[in-house]
Design an enzyme around this catalytic site. Structure first.
Site, PDB file in Angstrom:
ATOM      1  N   ASP A 152      33.448  41.489   9.539  1.00 32.54           N
ATOM      2  CA  ASP A 152      32.232  41.832   8.952  1.00 32.54           C
ATOM      3  C   ASP A 152      31.223  41.787   9.814  1.00 32.54           C
ATOM      4  OD1 ASP A 152      32.313  38.956   8.873  1.00 32.54           O
ATOM      5  OD2 ASP A 152      30.920  38.905   7.060  1.00 32.54           O
ATOM      6  N   GLU A 158      32.294  36.370   6.694  1.00 31.57           N
ATOM      7  CA  GLU A 158      31.672  35.300   7.422  1.00 31.57           C
ATOM      8  C   GLU A 158      30.381  35.512   7.421  1.00 31.57           C
ATOM      9  OE1 GLU A 158      30.369  32.973  10.939  1.00 31.57           O
ATOM     10  OE2 GLU A 158      30.032  35.167  10.387  1.00 31.57           O
ATOM     11  N   GLU A 169      34.240  33.797  18.505  1.00 30.94           N
ATOM     12  CA  GLU A 169      32.859  33.968  18.325  1.00 30.94           C
ATOM     13  C   GLU A 169      32.290  34.205  19.765  1.00 30.94           C
ATOM     14  OE1 GLU A 169      30.696  34.382  15.851  1.00 30.94           O
ATOM     15  OE2 GLU A 169      31.131  33.539  13.742  1.00 30.94           O
TER      16      GLU A 169
END
Length: 401
Positions: free
Chosen positions: A85, A150, A176
């Site tokens: 997302d 998230e 990430e």
């Protein structure tokens, strides 16, 4: 005969170079699909399509909407996590290009989600392809997870995956953006509100009422003072707190408000937790002599499937020790692949590690393509070279576990 590690590193780099054109296409396709939190269904289907194309052994979309691709069926379970997302684009006029075009120029792909963090999903899928084609790691079951929501509620997806999907890996690679560095933790966070109540009356005669906004003003000053005295940690840095929003309940703009609230963003360093954070706010309130209450907020927004998985907005701090086998294995894999010593550091922002390690104690290792300075910005971008290097790293990593 089994390849040496040096031979494997060279082979994986060759594989990523072979996949480059397909990876660029996949990356640009993903950027072209708007996928803000709770609106990820279309991008999940695109990831599923690519996993099927490269030959994953099993692909599951769970009831929440997370996609889990598996390669291998060994007893050792390792997972890789990329949230797929994104945040919104903000004011489109601030962008120098269409955020959903997937612009590709001079070796860099631009657009919303390129940095944070759909690029890592591309690298993960093609790491899986390399593992399949080279027939690696028969002792492992490797899960490549595209997680959702998230940006809205970090870690919620992994609360669901661990508790409801019953997937509990021995270690998770959080992908990430790290600018291809190795990260081993970050501060936690929580969201709180402080509420004051008063008595409304006409604004022409404020003495008849009890202004809830005036009550909250000294609390705001106390919180500003508190921020300066919070704990500092040598590795993670200082805990912080700030007021990010004020709301008022009032009958009209010419009436005294009878209820006011401030929203607090609290960042928790090593050794701080929610009990301490709440206690500190209560002490600030007590010092002001104001009648007020503090509440930890809850998240209850449905996922794109309609599922509601409510949680408290508390995201615990986590740190993995530098001598942990997962961190040392990452360092060794990096050195074998890139022939240089990596930087081992931490994130400034928060990740799904708040649930994986923070709530459930499953060690996390951070390694991701792209530079976090571009996250959530109108310069959102990822170098193709990072996609290839991250893919090689993800495929190489289990060799060192």
């Amino acid at each position: 005969m089994k390849m040496s590690r040096k031979e494997l590193a060279k082979k994986l780099q060759q594989k990523m170079n072979e996949y480059e054109e397909d990876m660029i296409k996949f990356m640009r396709d993903v950027i072209r699909i708007p996928s803000e939190s709770c609106q990820e269904e279309e991008v999940v289907q695109r990831v599923k399509e690519e996993m099927e194309k490269v030959g994953f052994d099993e692909i599951t979309i769970d009831p929440m909407g997370n996609i889990l691709g598996r390669i291998g069926k060994g007893d050792r379970v390792i997972a890789y996590d990329a949230h797929i997302d994104t945040v919104g684009v903000g004011d489109p006029e601030e962008w120098d290009w269409d955020p959903f075009e997937g612009k590709f120029e001079d070796g860099i792909i631009y657009g919303r989600g390129a940095t944070d963090q759909e690029g890592a999903m591309v690298s993960m899928v093609y790491a899986g392809k390399a593992i399949k084609e080279l027939d690696l790691y028969h002792d492992f079951s490797l899960y490549f997870v595209g997680s959702i929501q998230e940006e809205d509620c970090d870690g919620l997806c992994w609360q669901y995956i661990i508790n409801e999907d019953e997937l509990e890996p021995e270690l998770v690679v959080v992908t990430e953006p790290t600018n291809l560095n190795i990260y081993r933790g970050h501060r936690g966070r929580m969201e709180m509100e402080v509420i004051t109540e008063g008595v409304s009356c006409h604004g022409s005669a404020p003495h008849r009422g009890d202004n809830s906004l005036y009550k909250i003003a000294p609390i705001i000053s106390g919180i500003e003072k508190l921020n300066k005295s919070l704990k500092d940690d040598e590795f993670l840095g200082k805990g912080t707190i700030t007021v990010t929003n004020i709301t008022n309940q009032t009958p009209s703009l010419c009436a005294v408000p009878d209820k006011s609230a401030i929203h607090l963003d609290r960042r928790l360093t090593n050794g701080e937790d929610k009990e301490l954070a709440v206690k500190q706010i209560k002490e600030v309130i007590e010092e002001t002599g104001v009648d007020a209450r503090v509440e930890i907020l809850n998240y209850d927004t449905p996922s794109y499937t309609g599922l509601v998985y409510e949680t408290e907005k508390y995201y615990p701090t986590w740190v993995v020790e530098e001598d942990h086998f997962g961190i040392q294995g990452a360092v060794e894999a990096y050195e074998e692949l890139f022939d240089e010593e990596p930087t081992v550091d931490k994130w400034t922002f928060s990740t799904n590690g708040v649930s994986i390690m923070g709530r459930h104690g499953i060690p996390c290792v951070g390694f991701g393509p792209a530079n976090e300075v571009y996250a959530h910005s109108v310069k959102d971008q990822i170098p193709v070279d990072h996609l290839l290097k991250a893919g090689a790293f993800y495929a190489m990593y289990p060799e060192f576990l």
